[in-house]
Design an enzyme around this catalytic site. Structure first.
Site, short mmCIF file in Angstrom:
data_model
loop_
_atom_site.label_atom_id
_atom_site.label_comp_id
_atom_site.label_asym_id
_atom_site.label_seq_id
_atom_site.Cartn_x
_atom_site.Cartn_y
_atom_site.Cartn_z
N ARG A 16 0.81 -1.22 0.00
CA ARG A 16 0.00 0.00 0.00
C ARG A 16 0.85 1.27 0.00
O ARG A 16 0.34 2.36 -0.27
CB ARG A 16 -0.96 -0.01 1.20
CG ARG A 16 -2.20 -0.87 0.98
CD ARG A 16 -3.14 -0.78 2.16
NE ARG A 16 -2.71 -1.63 3.26
CZ ARG A 16 -3.27 -1.64 4.47
NH1 ARG A 16 -4.29 -0.82 4.73
NH2 ARG A 16 -2.83 -2.43 5.41
N GLU A 155 -12.19 -10.16 16.35
CA GLU A 155 -11.99 -9.34 15.17
C GLU A 155 -13.31 -8.69 14.75
O GLU A 155 -14.40 -9.18 15.07
CB GLU A 155 -11.42 -10.17 14.02
CG GLU A 155 -10.05 -10.77 14.31
CD GLU A 155 -9.01 -9.72 14.66
OE1 GLU A 155 -9.01 -8.63 14.03
OE2 GLU A 155 -8.20 -9.97 15.56
N ASN A 386 40.73 23.53 -7.99
CA ASN A 386 41.22 22.29 -7.39
C ASN A 386 41.16 21.08 -8.30
O ASN A 386 41.64 20.01 -7.93
CB ASN A 386 40.42 21.99 -6.11
CG ASN A 386 38.92 21.86 -6.38
OD1 ASN A 386 38.40 22.44 -7.32
ND2 ASN A 386 38.23 21.10 -5.54
#
Length: 459
Positions: A16, A155, A386
């Site tokens: 998801r 549940e 540099n």
């Protein structure tokens, strides 16, 4: 206190999230979710922490390193099946095992400690961390008996009308007697609609065997938030940011606009430091007292000394001294060391350079791969050249030197102590101490040149 173990469930991919990054590695306030969880657990003196990995196993291991041991859940067949993978590391050990999800970054060490203490005090064989929520739709409900122990976890789809009115929910965090946990796991069935092995079934099994199963209810539901999508990730970020900012304000940090100030979970900030709006502090940054940071400033993995001011600038992986003034619009890149009382002004970029005490680069300069001494003045437009297209070289400017505006120092080169470089010079050779170096073409004025040019154009 009995031996304590922990199992962190971190095997899921998190579809998801719709991301290439595995779910538990998504950061909240700059730190991966699973790292938050393991860090909190590690503060409690666990004898062993086992992280169950699956999707992205190597990345999770790389993130957590030696703070955990690992067990592989090659096929995701449910939460009970995930815990079973820790059996070779934990089976037969006496003690208490905490089982916690790696996508719950908001849970605090204090809540975990209280859960463990409650479990041990009640002499329970299983304890469920619960929370109260006004709208519990979708969550498993906690049904308690007359003694207050857990009778069962129901549940949503299996609950009666009366049970649906229960607002105490299962958060998915548990404590178990370790030996009984692995005995019960062997009896968990996958005869359900999803064909998976569910950890709450262990609670039912232990209850049916006559063991005490209790619940500890946290007073803060926000701590138990599980992050399954980007919306929840945003919610977790918001909650944790408020928590972090509040902690710093309690400790004496002024945050002008907390809603627009972003501080990592690992940052340390001294008292009387002021953070202005738009400040972002990332990683393991340490900021001393009496600093002024922002507005619109990002600091990452830095050490910042006392009384330093950084305005509208970006500073990363560097050490900044005391009484330094940086910005606006400066960029301090990694591996830089900025000494005390240094001034780094607008549109100055510094990379892998050391600045001695009291030196200044006030405008429009690039200083890379350089060692700048104390009390050096780098004029507007100073550049250390540099890079030759293949290799990087070092520039050294010794104490007290003065570099004129628009000077190029072609590395490798050294400007000696107290030397002067004239404005507009391109320095290719070392400059001796106390010398004046002029490296530019001699000026030639061609009088009336423009008049002659215009005359030709008009003819």
């Amino acid at each position: 206190m009995s031996n304590r173990f922990a199992v962190v469930l971190a095997a899921g991919q998190g579809t998801r999230m719709k991301s290439k990054l595995y779910k538990v590695l998504h950061p909240v306030c700059g730190k991966p979710m699973v790292q938050h969880v393991v860090d909190h657990i590690s503060e409690l003196g666990m004898q062993k922490v086992v992280t169950i990995v699956g999707h992205g196993a190597e990345m999770v291991k790389q993130q957590l390193g030696t703070s955990s041991e690992y067990a592989l859940q090659a096929e995701q067949l449910g939460t009970a099946h995930a815990v079973m993978q820790a059996q070779p590391l934990l089976e037969g050990k006496k003690g208490v095992t905490l089982v916690i999800c790696g996508d719950t970054p908001l849970i605090t060490t204090e809540t975990i400690a209280a859960l463990l203490a409650h479990h041990e005090k009640m002499d329970a064989k299983a304890t469920v961390l619960t929370a109260y929520i006004d709208e519990p739709f979708g969550y498993g409900r906690i049904v308690r008996n007359a003694e207050g122990h857990v009778e069962r976890i129901v549940e949503q789809k299996d609950a009666s009308e009366e049970e649906l009115r229960i607002c105490e929910i299962n958060t998915g965090t548990y404590c178990f007697d370790n030996e009984l946990l692995f005995q019960a796991l062997s009896h968990v069935s996958n005869e359900n609609a999803q064909g998976e092995f569910y950890l709450p079934d262990v609670v039912e099994i232990l209850k049916s065997q006559g063991h005490i199963v209790t619940a500890y209810q946290t007073s803060n539901f926000e701590e138990t938030l599980g992050v399954n999508d980007r919306i929840a990730l945003s919610q977790a970020e918001h909650i944790m940011r408020k928590r972090i900012n509040r902690k710093h304000m309690i400790n004496g940090v002024t945050i002008i606009d907390p809603a627009n100030t972003y501080i990592s979970a690992d940052a340390v900030i001294g008292n009387d430091t002021v953070l202005h709006p738009g400040t972002v502090i990332e990683g393991k940054t340490i900021i001393a007292s009496d600093c002024q940071i922002g507005p619109n400033t990002t600091i990452k993995d830095c050490q910042i000394g006392m009384r330093t001011e950084i305005r509208q600038s970006h500073v990363s992986d560097s050490k900044i001294g005391n009484d330094v003034n940086i910005g606006p619009f400066a960029h301090i890149r990694p591996d830089s060391v900025i000494g005390d009382e240094v001034r780094v002004g607008n549109f100055v970029e510094i990379k892998k350079a050391v600045f001695g005490k009291g030196s200044k680069a006030s405008h429009l300069s690039y200083i890379g791969d350089a060692e700048i001494g104390s009390d050096v003045n780098l004029g507007c437009g100073s550049i250390t050249v540099n890079y030759d297209g293949k290799n990087k070289f070092k520039t050294v400017v010794e104490d007290g030197a003065f570099i004129g505006c628009n000077s190029n120092l072609i590395a490798p080169v050294t400007v000696g102590k107290g030397a002067y470089v004239a404005a507009g010079s391109t320095i290719t050779d070392d400059v001796p101490a106390s010398a004046l170096s002029i490296a530019r073409a001699r000026q030639v004025n061609k009088e009336q040149y423009v008049d002659k040019l215009n005359s030709k154009k008009n003819s």
